[in-house]
Design a protein around this motif. Sequence first.
Motif, short mmCIF file in Angstrom:
data_model
loop_
_atom_site.label_atom_id
_atom_site.label_comp_id
_atom_site.label_asym_id
_atom_site.label_seq_id
_atom_site.Cartn_x
_atom_site.Cartn_y
_atom_site.Cartn_z
N THR A 74 0.83 -1.20 0.00
CA THR A 74 0.00 0.00 0.00
C THR A 74 0.86 1.25 0.00
O THR A 74 0.60 2.22 -0.73
N THR A 75 1.92 1.24 0.79
CA THR A 75 2.82 2.39 0.84
C THR A 75 3.52 2.59 -0.51
O THR A 75 3.68 3.73 -0.98
N GLN A 76 3.92 1.50 -1.15
CA GLN A 76 4.56 1.61 -2.46
C GLN A 76 3.58 2.13 -3.51
O GLN A 76 3.96 2.93 -4.38
N VAL A 77 2.33 1.70 -3.43
CA VAL A 77 1.30 2.21 -4.35
C VAL A 77 1.12 3.71 -4.16
O VAL A 77 1.00 4.47 -5.14
N MET A 78 1.11 4.15 -2.91
CA MET A 78 1.01 5.59 -2.64
C MET A 78 2.16 6.35 -3.28
O MET A 78 1.96 7.43 -3.86
N GLU A 79 3.37 5.80 -3.20
CA GLU A 79 4.52 6.46 -3.82
C GLU A 79 4.33 6.61 -5.33
O GLU A 79 4.71 7.62 -5.92
N LEU A 80 3.75 5.59 -5.96
CA LEU A 80 3.50 5.67 -7.40
C LEU A 80 2.47 6.74 -7.71
O LEU A 80 2.61 7.48 -8.70
N TRP A 81 1.43 6.84 -6.88
CA TRP A 81 0.44 7.90 -7.10
C TRP A 81 1.04 9.27 -6.87
O TRP A 81 0.75 10.22 -7.61
N PHE A 82 1.92 9.41 -5.87
CA PHE A 82 2.61 10.69 -5.68
C PHE A 82 3.34 11.07 -6.96
O PHE A 82 3.30 12.23 -7.40
N THR A 83 4.01 10.09 -7.56
CA THR A 83 4.80 10.35 -8.78
C THR A 83 3.92 10.85 -9.92
O THR A 83 4.28 11.81 -10.62
N VAL A 84 2.77 10.21 -10.10
CA VAL A 84 1.86 10.61 -11.18
C VAL A 84 1.31 12.02 -10.92
O VAL A 84 1.25 12.86 -11.83
N ILE A 85 0.90 12.28 -9.68
CA ILE A 85 0.30 13.57 -9.35
C ILE A 85 1.31 14.70 -9.48
O ILE A 85 0.99 15.78 -10.00
N LYS B 108 -7.70 2.60 2.33
CA LYS B 108 -8.69 1.57 2.71
C LYS B 108 -8.07 0.34 3.36
O LYS B 108 -8.55 -0.12 4.40
N PRO B 109 -7.01 -0.25 2.80
CA PRO B 109 -6.44 -1.45 3.43
C PRO B 109 -5.86 -1.20 4.82
O PRO B 109 -5.68 -2.15 5.59
N LEU B 110 -5.53 0.07 5.13
CA LEU B 110 -4.88 0.38 6.40
C LEU B 110 -5.81 1.10 7.38
O LEU B 110 -5.44 1.30 8.54
N ALA B 111 -6.99 1.48 6.90
CA ALA B 111 -7.84 2.37 7.69
C ALA B 111 -8.43 1.73 8.93
O ALA B 111 -8.91 2.45 9.81
N HIS B 112 -8.41 0.40 9.02
CA HIS B 112 -9.06 -0.26 10.15
C HIS B 112 -8.09 -1.11 10.96
O HIS B 112 -8.49 -2.06 11.63
N LEU B 113 -6.81 -0.74 10.91
CA LEU B 113 -5.83 -1.47 11.71
C LEU B 113 -6.05 -1.22 13.20
O LEU B 113 -6.23 -0.08 13.62
N THR B 114 -6.05 -2.30 13.98
CA THR B 114 -6.09 -2.13 15.43
C THR B 114 -4.66 -1.86 15.91
O THR B 114 -3.69 -2.16 15.20
N PRO B 115 -4.49 -1.33 17.12
CA PRO B 115 -3.13 -1.11 17.64
C PRO B 115 -2.30 -2.39 17.65
O PRO B 115 -1.11 -2.36 17.31
#
Length: 275
Positions: free
Chosen positions: A47-58, A96-103
Amino acid sequence: MAQESHNPPNLDFEGTTPYEDYVQADVLTHLQHPLSDDPGEMVFLVTTQVMELWFTVIVHEWHTAAQALRRDDLPVAMAALKRSTYELESLNASWKPLAHLTPAQFNAYRSALGEGSGFQSAMYRRLEFLLGEKSASMLVPHRGAPRVHAELEKALQEPSLYDEALAFLARRGHAVPTAVLERDLSQRYDADPGVERVWQEIYAGTDQDRDEVRLGEALTEVAELVWRWRNDHLVATRRAMGAKSGTGGSAGVAWLEKRATKNVFPELWTARSHV
Protein backbone atom coordinates in the motif's frame (compact mmCIF):
# COMPACT_ATOMS: atom_id res chain seq x y z
CA MET A 1 -20.80 -5.47 -36.15
CA ALA A 2 -17.26 -6.79 -36.48
CA GLN A 3 -16.78 -10.49 -36.91
CA GLU A 4 -15.33 -12.28 -33.91
CA SER A 5 -11.69 -13.13 -34.48
CA HIS A 6 -10.73 -16.76 -34.04
CA ASN A 7 -7.00 -16.05 -34.19
CA PRO A 8 -5.37 -17.03 -30.89
CA PRO A 9 -3.10 -14.45 -29.21
CA ASN A 10 0.62 -14.75 -29.76
CA LEU A 11 2.07 -16.65 -26.80
CA ASP A 12 5.59 -17.29 -28.05
CA PHE A 13 8.22 -14.57 -27.52
CA GLU A 14 11.99 -14.87 -27.79
CA GLY A 15 12.59 -12.84 -24.65
CA THR A 16 10.29 -11.18 -22.17
CA THR A 17 6.77 -10.29 -23.24
CA PRO A 18 6.01 -6.84 -24.70
CA TYR A 19 3.76 -6.27 -21.67
CA GLU A 20 6.64 -6.92 -19.29
CA ASP A 21 8.97 -4.71 -21.33
CA TYR A 22 6.51 -1.81 -21.03
CA VAL A 23 5.11 -2.23 -17.51
CA GLN A 24 8.17 -3.75 -15.79
CA ALA A 25 5.79 -5.88 -13.73
CA ASP A 26 8.54 -8.30 -12.71
CA VAL A 27 10.46 -5.41 -11.15
CA LEU A 28 7.39 -4.04 -9.37
CA THR A 29 6.28 -7.37 -7.92
CA HIS A 30 9.71 -8.16 -6.52
CA LEU A 31 10.23 -4.89 -4.64
CA GLN A 32 8.52 -6.19 -1.48
CA HIS A 33 10.85 -7.39 1.28
CA PRO A 34 8.94 -7.70 4.57
CA LEU A 35 11.09 -7.49 7.68
CA SER A 36 8.76 -9.26 10.10
CA ASP A 37 6.89 -12.55 10.17
CA ASP A 38 3.52 -10.84 10.39
CA PRO A 39 1.41 -11.44 7.24
CA GLY A 40 -0.13 -7.97 7.57
CA GLU A 41 3.18 -6.27 6.85
CA MET A 42 2.92 -7.19 3.16
CA VAL A 43 -0.31 -5.18 2.90
CA PHE A 44 1.30 -2.19 4.61
CA LEU A 45 4.37 -2.38 2.38
CA VAL A 46 2.50 -2.71 -0.93
CA THR A 47 0.00 0.00 0.00
CA THR A 48 2.82 2.39 0.84
CA GLN A 49 4.56 1.61 -2.46
CA VAL A 50 1.30 2.21 -4.35
CA MET A 51 1.01 5.59 -2.64
CA GLU A 52 4.52 6.46 -3.82
CA LEU A 53 3.50 5.67 -7.40
CA TRP A 54 0.44 7.90 -7.10
CA PHE A 55 2.61 10.69 -5.68
CA THR A 56 4.80 10.35 -8.78
CA VAL A 57 1.86 10.61 -11.18
CA ILE A 58 0.30 13.57 -9.35
CA VAL A 59 3.60 15.46 -9.24
CA HIS A 60 3.87 14.88 -12.99
CA GLU A 61 0.35 16.27 -13.55
CA TRP A 62 0.85 19.36 -11.40
CA HIS A 63 4.22 20.05 -12.98
CA THR A 64 2.54 19.78 -16.39
CA ALA A 65 -0.22 22.14 -15.26
CA ALA A 66 2.26 24.66 -13.82
CA GLN A 67 4.31 24.72 -17.03
CA ALA A 68 1.15 25.12 -19.12
CA LEU A 69 -0.04 28.05 -16.99
CA ARG A 70 3.38 29.67 -17.48
CA ARG A 71 2.73 29.46 -21.24
CA ASP A 72 -0.85 30.74 -20.80
CA ASP A 73 -2.02 27.39 -22.17
CA LEU A 74 -5.12 26.98 -20.03
CA PRO A 75 -6.63 23.93 -21.83
CA VAL A 76 -3.50 21.83 -21.18
CA ALA A 77 -3.35 23.03 -17.57
CA MET A 78 -7.03 22.27 -16.98
CA ALA A 79 -6.71 18.79 -18.49
CA ALA A 80 -3.77 17.97 -16.19
CA LEU A 81 -5.59 19.31 -13.13
CA LYS A 82 -8.69 17.26 -14.00
CA ARG A 83 -6.65 14.08 -14.39
CA SER A 84 -4.99 14.77 -11.06
CA THR A 85 -8.36 14.81 -9.29
CA TYR A 86 -9.06 11.24 -10.43
CA GLU A 87 -5.57 10.26 -9.32
CA LEU A 88 -6.03 11.95 -5.96
CA GLU A 89 -9.24 9.99 -5.47
CA SER A 90 -7.32 6.79 -6.17
CA LEU A 91 -4.52 7.89 -3.83
CA ASN A 92 -7.03 8.58 -1.07
CA ALA A 93 -8.65 5.18 -1.62
CA SER A 94 -5.24 3.64 -0.91
CA TRP A 95 -5.92 4.21 2.79
CA LYS A 96 -8.69 1.57 2.71
CA PRO A 97 -6.44 -1.45 3.43
CA LEU A 98 -4.88 0.38 6.40
CA ALA A 99 -7.84 2.37 7.69
CA HIS A 100 -9.06 -0.26 10.15
CA LEU A 101 -5.83 -1.47 11.71
CA THR A 102 -6.09 -2.13 15.43
CA PRO A 103 -3.13 -1.11 17.64
CA ALA A 104 -2.17 -4.79 18.06
CA GLN A 105 -2.19 -5.39 14.30
CA PHE A 106 -0.02 -2.35 13.62
CA ASN A 107 2.34 -3.15 16.50
CA ALA A 108 2.94 -6.62 15.01
CA TYR A 109 5.23 -5.09 12.38
CA ARG A 110 5.73 -1.48 13.46
CA SER A 111 9.25 -2.20 14.69
CA ALA A 112 10.18 -3.21 11.11
CA LEU A 113 9.86 0.46 10.13
CA GLY A 114 12.66 1.42 12.50
CA GLU A 115 13.20 5.15 12.02
CA GLY A 116 11.30 5.13 8.73
CA SER A 117 8.35 7.52 8.39
CA GLY A 118 6.17 8.85 5.61
CA PHE A 119 7.42 12.41 6.13
CA GLN A 120 10.76 11.17 4.71
CA SER A 121 9.16 10.50 1.30
CA ALA A 122 10.98 12.62 -1.28
CA MET A 123 8.18 12.37 -3.83
CA TYR A 124 5.57 13.43 -1.29
CA ARG A 125 7.83 16.37 -0.41
CA ARG A 126 7.85 17.41 -4.07
CA LEU A 127 4.05 17.17 -4.05
CA GLU A 128 3.89 19.44 -1.00
CA PHE A 129 6.29 21.93 -2.59
CA LEU A 130 4.03 22.14 -5.64
CA LEU A 131 1.18 23.02 -3.28
CA GLY A 132 3.22 25.90 -1.85
CA GLU A 133 4.13 24.06 1.36
CA LYS A 134 7.82 24.94 1.14
CA SER A 135 10.36 24.21 3.89
CA ALA A 136 14.15 24.03 3.43
CA SER A 137 14.44 21.94 6.60
CA MET A 138 12.62 19.09 4.85
CA LEU A 139 15.64 18.63 2.58
CA VAL A 140 17.81 17.61 5.55
CA PRO A 141 16.71 13.93 5.66
CA HIS A 142 17.88 13.54 2.03
CA ARG A 143 21.44 14.86 2.37
CA GLY A 144 22.77 11.33 2.02
CA ALA A 145 21.13 10.88 -1.41
CA PRO A 146 22.70 13.54 -3.71
CA ARG A 147 20.34 13.04 -6.69
CA VAL A 148 17.20 13.19 -4.57
CA HIS A 149 18.52 16.15 -2.59
CA ALA A 150 19.32 18.05 -5.80
CA GLU A 151 15.83 17.39 -7.19
CA LEU A 152 14.21 18.64 -4.00
CA GLU A 153 16.45 21.70 -3.85
CA LYS A 154 15.44 22.56 -7.42
CA ALA A 155 11.75 22.07 -6.57
CA LEU A 156 12.15 24.28 -3.49
CA GLN A 157 13.31 27.20 -5.66
CA GLU A 158 10.70 26.77 -8.40
CA PRO A 159 7.25 28.40 -8.49
CA SER A 160 4.51 26.27 -6.99
CA LEU A 161 1.37 25.38 -8.92
CA TYR A 162 -0.44 28.19 -7.08
CA ASP A 163 2.36 30.67 -7.86
CA GLU A 164 1.90 29.92 -11.55
CA ALA A 165 -1.88 30.28 -11.25
CA LEU A 166 -1.54 33.69 -9.61
CA ALA A 167 0.98 34.83 -12.23
CA PHE A 168 -1.49 33.69 -14.90
CA LEU A 169 -4.23 35.81 -13.28
CA ALA A 170 -1.88 38.80 -13.14
CA ARG A 171 -1.20 38.51 -16.88
CA ARG A 172 -4.97 38.44 -17.40
CA GLY A 173 -5.15 41.86 -15.76
CA HIS A 174 -6.09 40.94 -12.21
CA ALA A 175 -4.56 42.94 -9.36
CA VAL A 176 -2.40 40.24 -7.79
CA PRO A 177 -0.10 42.09 -5.34
CA THR A 178 3.45 42.64 -6.55
CA ALA A 179 4.76 41.36 -3.21
CA VAL A 180 3.09 38.02 -3.91
CA LEU A 181 4.37 37.79 -7.48
CA GLU A 182 7.93 38.65 -6.43
CA ARG A 183 8.05 36.70 -3.16
CA ASP A 184 10.85 34.34 -2.16
CA LEU A 185 9.70 31.12 -3.82
CA SER A 186 11.66 28.96 -1.39
CA GLN A 187 9.36 30.05 1.44
CA ARG A 188 5.97 28.62 2.36
CA TYR A 189 3.07 30.45 0.75
CA ASP A 190 1.02 32.51 3.21
CA ALA A 191 -2.47 33.86 2.55
CA ASP A 192 -2.63 37.43 1.28
CA PRO A 193 -5.69 39.73 1.51
CA GLY A 194 -4.95 41.13 -1.95
CA VAL A 195 -5.12 37.65 -3.47
CA GLU A 196 -8.35 37.03 -1.58
CA ARG A 197 -9.84 40.14 -3.21
CA VAL A 198 -8.79 38.90 -6.65
CA TRP A 199 -10.62 35.60 -6.17
CA GLN A 200 -13.59 37.44 -4.63
CA GLU A 201 -13.92 39.63 -7.74
CA ILE A 202 -13.54 36.62 -10.04
CA TYR A 203 -16.26 34.64 -8.26
CA ALA A 204 -18.59 37.65 -7.96
CA GLY A 205 -18.56 38.21 -11.74
CA THR A 206 -21.58 37.58 -13.91
CA ASP A 207 -19.79 35.15 -16.22
CA GLN A 208 -19.43 32.00 -14.14
CA ASP A 209 -18.01 30.07 -17.09
CA ARG A 210 -15.05 32.39 -17.62
CA ASP A 211 -11.56 30.90 -17.64
CA GLU A 212 -10.62 32.29 -14.25
CA VAL A 213 -13.65 30.74 -12.51
CA ARG A 214 -12.98 27.37 -14.12
CA LEU A 215 -9.34 27.54 -13.02
CA GLY A 216 -10.40 28.48 -9.49
CA GLU A 217 -12.79 25.55 -9.31
CA ALA A 218 -10.18 23.12 -10.65
CA LEU A 219 -7.72 24.27 -7.99
CA THR A 220 -10.42 24.08 -5.31
CA GLU A 221 -11.16 20.49 -6.28
CA VAL A 222 -7.48 19.66 -5.89
CA ALA A 223 -7.36 21.45 -2.55
CA GLU A 224 -10.39 19.58 -1.22
CA LEU A 225 -8.95 16.19 -2.18
CA VAL A 226 -5.63 17.07 -0.54
CA TRP A 227 -7.55 18.00 2.61
CA ARG A 228 -9.33 14.63 2.47
CA TRP A 229 -5.97 12.86 2.06
CA ARG A 230 -4.63 14.54 5.19
CA ASN A 231 -7.75 13.74 7.18
CA ASP A 232 -7.80 10.10 6.06
CA HIS A 233 -4.15 9.85 7.10
CA LEU A 234 -5.02 11.33 10.48
CA VAL A 235 -7.92 8.94 11.08
CA ALA A 236 -5.95 5.85 10.00
CA THR A 237 -3.06 6.82 12.27
CA ARG A 238 -5.33 7.60 15.20
CA ARG A 239 -6.98 4.19 14.91
CA ALA A 240 -3.68 2.33 14.63
CA MET A 241 -1.65 4.05 17.33
CA GLY A 242 -3.72 6.62 19.21
CA ALA A 243 -1.70 9.58 20.49
CA LYS A 244 1.66 7.80 20.66
CA SER A 245 4.72 9.31 19.01
CA GLY A 246 4.93 8.54 15.32
CA THR A 247 7.61 6.57 13.51
CA GLY A 248 10.85 8.36 12.72
CA GLY A 249 10.51 10.53 15.82
CA SER A 250 7.53 12.48 14.44
CA ALA A 251 4.80 13.80 16.71
CA GLY A 252 2.32 11.34 15.20
CA VAL A 253 -1.33 12.31 15.54
CA ALA A 254 -0.53 15.75 16.97
CA TRP A 255 1.46 16.65 13.84
CA LEU A 256 -1.22 15.25 11.53
CA GLU A 257 -3.95 17.16 13.36
CA LYS A 258 -2.07 20.39 12.78
CA ARG A 259 -1.65 19.58 9.09
CA ALA A 260 -5.33 18.71 8.70
CA THR A 261 -6.41 22.20 9.79
CA LYS A 262 -4.53 23.90 6.94
CA ASN A 263 -6.26 24.66 3.67
CA VAL A 264 -4.33 24.42 0.42
CA PHE A 265 -4.72 27.55 -1.77
CA PRO A 266 -6.23 29.40 1.22
CA GLU A 267 -7.75 32.45 -0.49
CA LEU A 268 -9.89 30.25 -2.71
CA TRP A 269 -11.72 29.24 0.48
CA THR A 270 -11.83 32.54 2.36
CA ALA A 271 -12.93 34.57 -0.70
CA ARG A 272 -16.20 32.64 -0.79
CA SER A 273 -17.30 34.29 2.45
CA HIS A 274 -17.31 37.67 0.69
CA VAL A 275 -19.14 36.79 -2.54
